[in-house]
Structure formats: C-alpha cells, structure tokens
Design an enzyme around this catalytic site. Structure first.
Site, PDB file in Angstrom:
ATOM      1  N   CYS A 166       0.518  -1.349  -0.038  1.00 16.04           N
ATOM      2  CA  CYS A 166       0.158  -0.050   0.026  1.00 16.04           C
ATOM      3  C   CYS A 166       0.841   1.363  -0.052  1.00 16.04           C
ATOM      4  O   CYS A 166       1.801   1.200   0.228  1.00 16.04           O
ATOM      5  CB  CYS A 166      -0.797   0.035   0.994  1.00 16.04           C
ATOM      6  SG  CYS A 166      -1.991  -1.145   1.416  1.00 16.04           S
ATOM      7  N   GLY A 192       0.585   0.411  -5.003  1.00 16.98           N
ATOM      8  CA  GLY A 192      -0.590  -0.649  -5.307  1.00 16.98           C
ATOM      9  C   GLY A 192      -1.668  -0.157  -6.249  1.00 16.98           C
ATOM     10  O   GLY A 192      -1.888   0.849  -6.456  1.00 16.98           O
ATOM     11  N   ASN A 213      -0.451   1.298   5.782  1.00 17.46           N
ATOM     12  CA  ASN A 213       0.681   0.668   4.656  1.00 17.46           C
ATOM     13  C   ASN A 213       1.607  -0.439   5.566  1.00 17.46           C
ATOM     14  O   ASN A 213       1.938  -0.015   6.587  1.00 17.46           O
ATOM     15  CB  ASN A 213       1.517   1.643   4.324  1.00 17.46           C
ATOM     16  CG  ASN A 213       2.813   1.279   3.523  1.00 17.46           C
ATOM     17  OD1 ASN A 213       2.781   0.049   3.238  1.00 17.46           O
ATOM     18  ND2 ASN A 213       3.811   1.989   3.342  1.00 17.46           N
ATOM     19  N   GLY A 214       1.426  -1.564   5.313  1.00 18.56           N
ATOM     20  CA  GLY A 214       1.997  -2.565   6.069  1.00 18.56           C
ATOM     21  C   GLY A 214       1.294  -3.604   6.378  1.00 18.56           C
ATOM     22  O   GLY A 214       0.376  -4.086   5.720  1.00 18.56           O
ATOM     23  N   TYR A 246      13.689  -2.110  -4.423  1.00 17.42           N
ATOM     24  CA  TYR A 246      12.561  -2.471  -5.498  1.00 17.42           C
ATOM     25  C   TYR A 246      11.287  -1.664  -5.311  1.00 17.42           C
ATOM     26  O   TYR A 246      10.900  -0.881  -6.390  1.00 17.42           O
ATOM     27  CB  TYR A 246      11.896  -3.995  -5.460  1.00 17.42           C
ATOM     28  CG  TYR A 246      10.946  -4.318  -6.607  1.00 17.42           C
ATOM     29  CD1 TYR A 246      11.087  -4.575  -7.749  1.00 17.42           C
ATOM     30  CD2 TYR A 246       9.469  -4.274  -5.993  1.00 17.42           C
ATOM     31  CE1 TYR A 246      10.057  -4.751  -8.731  1.00 17.42           C
ATOM     32  CE2 TYR A 246       8.569  -4.594  -6.654  1.00 17.42           C
ATOM     33  CZ  TYR A 246       8.836  -4.728  -8.384  1.00 17.42           C
ATOM     34  OH  TYR A 246       7.760  -5.068  -9.034  1.00 17.42           O
TER      35      TYR A 246
END
Length: 500
Positions: free
Chosen positions: A33, A59, A134-135, A274
């Site tokens: 996310c 995302g 996010n996570g 990445y």
C-alpha cells in the site's frame, strides 16, 4: 469483476458500477500500500488524488479517499487505478473539505473487494475516524479472533479493521490517546494516517519498517509514504517520521511524541531494492543512487565477460547502469517495455499467460543479435519471468546470456506487507545456484551478497547482533514476533463471498 464508488453523506451511499483490470504478472514482489494525508488545505481531495498518483507503484488494485468538511466525512473507494477512479472532476468535488487522507492498495491480507478498500471509516464515540494503513500486522489475525470472541462485528477481511476496533474499544478520553493505546497492542510493520473531526494523525512502527514522511505545502502539513508524492504537488520535504513516533496535526500546528521505547531503526531493505520510486529519498538515502551502487557492487563481486549490459525494465535500470559503468561495458536498452498494454481484454488462460511477458516486454534485436549480454534485474522470486526473458534474448540472437541479480537470493517469505510466495515457491529456497541457473536457462547466474548490499547502503558490514535493516527475506532474521504463525488461528476470515 465489477467495482463501486461509495460516498458517505449522512445516511446515503452513491453507487457507480465500473470495470477493473486483471493483472497477469505474477512473478514480482508486490508492495502492499501507499498512504497520503493533508490537513487544512482548500484543495485537499485534489491534492490527495495527485499524491496517490505518485504512489501508484505501491498498489494498483484499489484506491480510496476520505475527506472532512467540518461537519460530514465523504468517502470514495474504487477498485482499479487512481487515474481510473479519481480523474473525474465530479468525484473530486464530492470529496468536500479541507482535510483528506488517501490510500492505494495491493492486498496482502484480505481479498480485493470493496469492503477491504481503504481508508476505513467508522463512527466512534466522539466523532468520525478514518484510517489508512501501509504494512502488515503479524498479530492481526490473533487480535481479530479475540475481538470477535468478545462480540466485535468485522465487516472486512483486512487487518486494518483491527486497528479501528481497538481505537473504538479504548476507554481513553482523547482520540489521540485512544489511537496510541490501540497501536501499542499491534505488532508488525505499519505506517498509518488517520483523520478525525479535528486532527490528522500519523504513526510509524517501532522499527520504522515501513516509510512515512512529513511535508509542507502552502503552510499546510502533509503525510506520505514517499517523497515522490511531495514532489508531484510541489510540496517541501520536512523530515522522515521517526520509528515509534506519532505526529498530530491540527489547527494548533503539529506535535510529536513517542509511543514506543526508542531503539535503532530497521527500515525494510526492499524499499531500496524494488518498492520505492527511484526519485524518492527514503530515510535520507536517494533510492536511485542506492540502486546504482548495488549495480556497482554486483559488478565488483560478479563481473561477466560480455559485450553489452541490458537492464530488465523498469526496476533493473539503475543497477544495470551502475554495473555497466563499473565494468566498462556498453549499456543498451535490449528490452523495450510497452507501458500502454491494456489488461482487460486479455483472458487469463494458461496459453495467454505464457505470452504475457511478450505483451509487456519485447526484444530489441539490434542491441542483442550476435552479442554476449548481461541481464541485470533487481531480484528473483519464482524465476518464471526470468525463464521467459532469457528465452526471449536467445530467440533475438544473443550468443550468451549472463544473468546478474542486484540483491541476495530470496530464501524466506515476508510477513510485513510484501506479497512473497510461500517458502517452497521461492526459487532460491529450493534450488542451489547451479540449479537456479539451469532453471532459468542462463549461461551464468550471480547474486549480490549480503555484505554487498550493506556496502551499497553505505554500511561497512551487516551488524549481525543488531542489523541495520529489515532483511529477513535473505537471512531469515525476522525483527518482530510472528504471533499469528505461532498460534492456531483460522486462516479463513469471512463466510461472505462478494459476487463479481
């Protein structure tokens, strides 16, 4: 697959049907996310939509925005890309108010259906509460099971809903204290933005595994997953939110405090390898410079006798540049990526899946034919895409194909928000180096070492006693408890299946 747009205004929901793309590319690491929030700006929703555009790489399955106009919260949630759902002026105009938070999603917990799309909103004692995450929580299933046992009613299958329930059940008087009490019960990796009637709140997990930055635009504060989201709207980077820190933004300004004991941060190494955009700066390090440095270290550790260096686009480009410059071998664009390939018209049959890599990548024969080439990529997961790319290079006339990976072998799954396969599906977990080389069909194969990746980050070496980064995918050294794996927790989260 269909989707809906929902707007919460008092007691009414507006529903709009639309179509969603299907992603056929399954051999990449996927981030979970991206989050964004702004407080006190007259164009809050439009700015949030632009920020989410910049975070789209984090995302692509769904996006959502919640705004607050001083009286009512407005919610728009869409399956698909940000541009598909939030480019319409009417959508932005429905998101009234001077404060907003937004979210782009790739699901790692919970299927991709509208009830899992964030931000999540709930009406709590004291006012509305919206949160975006996010996570991934490593005790999320355990907490969920306990909450349901105590009478909680869960509407989604995402672990973010656990946070909403914990905030709702807190007996603290102030919303910030309720929020802090809630996050002190969760484990894992998280960067959170939350919006209440009077505040924008941000928090980063005690180890700083997931990133979160503070910015400023026209005297108004912003929270975002990456600095690239600040750049796209012309905002000024202020600083990184620290690990274990909560920031509270209101009409009175900004205040900050710790919710966890101070400790050395361990940011996720894959943000640099990445996930983050190359033009972002994460924890003070330029992602682009770090990736080039990884390529340089790879060239020093594993050079190749070749004619050209070719990146696997797009994430392998900076590392390939560093590799080529260090080896003194010409850099060429031997693989051309088509950024405009649609996905909805492709049926996900096995035969078409085999052709999928050719739809997105095609060989540049003039740079390949008759030459010994070095392919440089950022990572290797299952290896299936690498097989197709090597085959494509040989069919384009390459005399030799040498593969270099600018990170160590991925031998362990992730539980912090990266969608990695189970361990038995990770190529490096089940094959040694020679078996991997034979599998992908390359003439040689080499990975960057653990020591090399730490040198790329500016460290002398990896501190085994207290690692500087979260690197468990390579080492198996998980930095937090994995509670959900150690207890018997049912994996099926919901009995309700939503119709396509």
């Amino acid at each position: 697959m269909s989707a809906r747009s929902e707007t919460w205004q008092g007691e009414s929901w507006q529903v709009e049907p639309r179509q969603v793309d299907l992603d056929l590319d399954g051999d990449t690491l996927r981030e979970e996310c991206g989050v964004f929030g702004i407080y006190g700006h007259p164009d809050a929703a439009a700015i949030t939509a632009l920020g989410l555009h910049a975070l789209q790489h984090r995302g692509q399955e769904a996006a959502g925005i919640v705004s607050f106009d001083g009286h009512v919260f407005h919610l728009e949630r869409k399956l698909g890309l940000v541009g598909d759902g939030f480019s319409d002026r009417n959508v932005i105009e429905r998101l009234e108010g001077v404060s907003a938070i937004g979210h782009v999603r790739y699901s790692t917990t919970g299927e991709t259906v509208l009830r899992n799309v964030q931000p999540l909103f709930a009406e709590l004692d004291g006012g509305g509460f919206a949160v975006a995450h996010n996570g991934n929580l490593t005790n999320g299933l355990t907490l969920r099971r306990n909450l349901i046992r105590d009478g909680a009613i869960c509407q989604s299958t995402t672990d973010t809903e656990v946070i909403v329930h914990l905030v709702a059940r807190s007996r603290q008087k102030l919303v910030v204290d309720r929020f802090v009490e809630a996050i002190q019960q969760i484990e894992g990796a998280y960067a959170l933005v939350a919006l209440t009637n009077k505040k924008l709140i941000g928090a980063r997990d005690p180890l700083g595994i997931r990133p979160l930055v503070l910015g400023e635009l026209d005297g108004r504060y912003i929270l975002a997953s990456e600095t690239c989201a600040l750049d796209i709207i012309g905002a000024r980077f202020v600083r990184d939110i620290e690990n274990g820190e909560v920031v509270v933004i209101s009409d009175d300004g900004i205040e900050s405090f710790r919710f966890a004991p101070k400790q050395a941060p361990r940011p996720c190494i894959f943000e640099y390898i990445y996930f983050a955009r190359p033009d972002s700066v994460v924890n003070g390090r330029s992602v682009y410079d770090v990736r080039k440095s990884m390529g340089r270290e790879l060239a020093l550790e594993s050079p190749a006798d070749a004619d050209v260096v070719i990146p696997v686009p797009d994430s392998g480009v900076p590392a390939a540049l560093g590799f080529a410059q260090t080896c003194g071998i010409p850099y060429e664009l031997g693989i051309i990526r088509n950024h405009y390939v649609g996905r909805t018209f492709i049926q996900p049959t096995q035969s078409v899946r085999e052709l999928g890599v050719r739809m997105k990548h095609s060989a540049n024969r003039s740079a390949i034919a008759g030459k010994r080439i070095v392919l440089v990529d950022d990572s290797l997961v299952r290896g299936t895409t690498s097989v197709k790319i090597v085959r494509m290079m040989r069919e384009a006339g390459a005399r030799e194909v040498h593969f270099r990976i600018a990170s160590p072998p991925i031998t362990h799954p992730d539980f912090y928000g990266i969608d990695t396969p189970e361990k038995e599906k990770l190529l490096a977990a089940t094959h040694d180096l020679e078996a991997m080389r034979q599998y992908i069909g390359a003439d040689s194969l080499a990975f960057l070492s653990i020591e090399g990746i730490y040198r790329s980050m500016g460290e002398t070496n990896r501190n085994a006693a207290q690692p500087q980064f979260t690197d468990h995918c390579f080492t198996g050294d998980y930095p937090t408890p994995l509670t959900d794996l150690s207890v018997a927790t049912p994996r099926r989260l919901a009995l309700l299946a939503e119709a396509d």
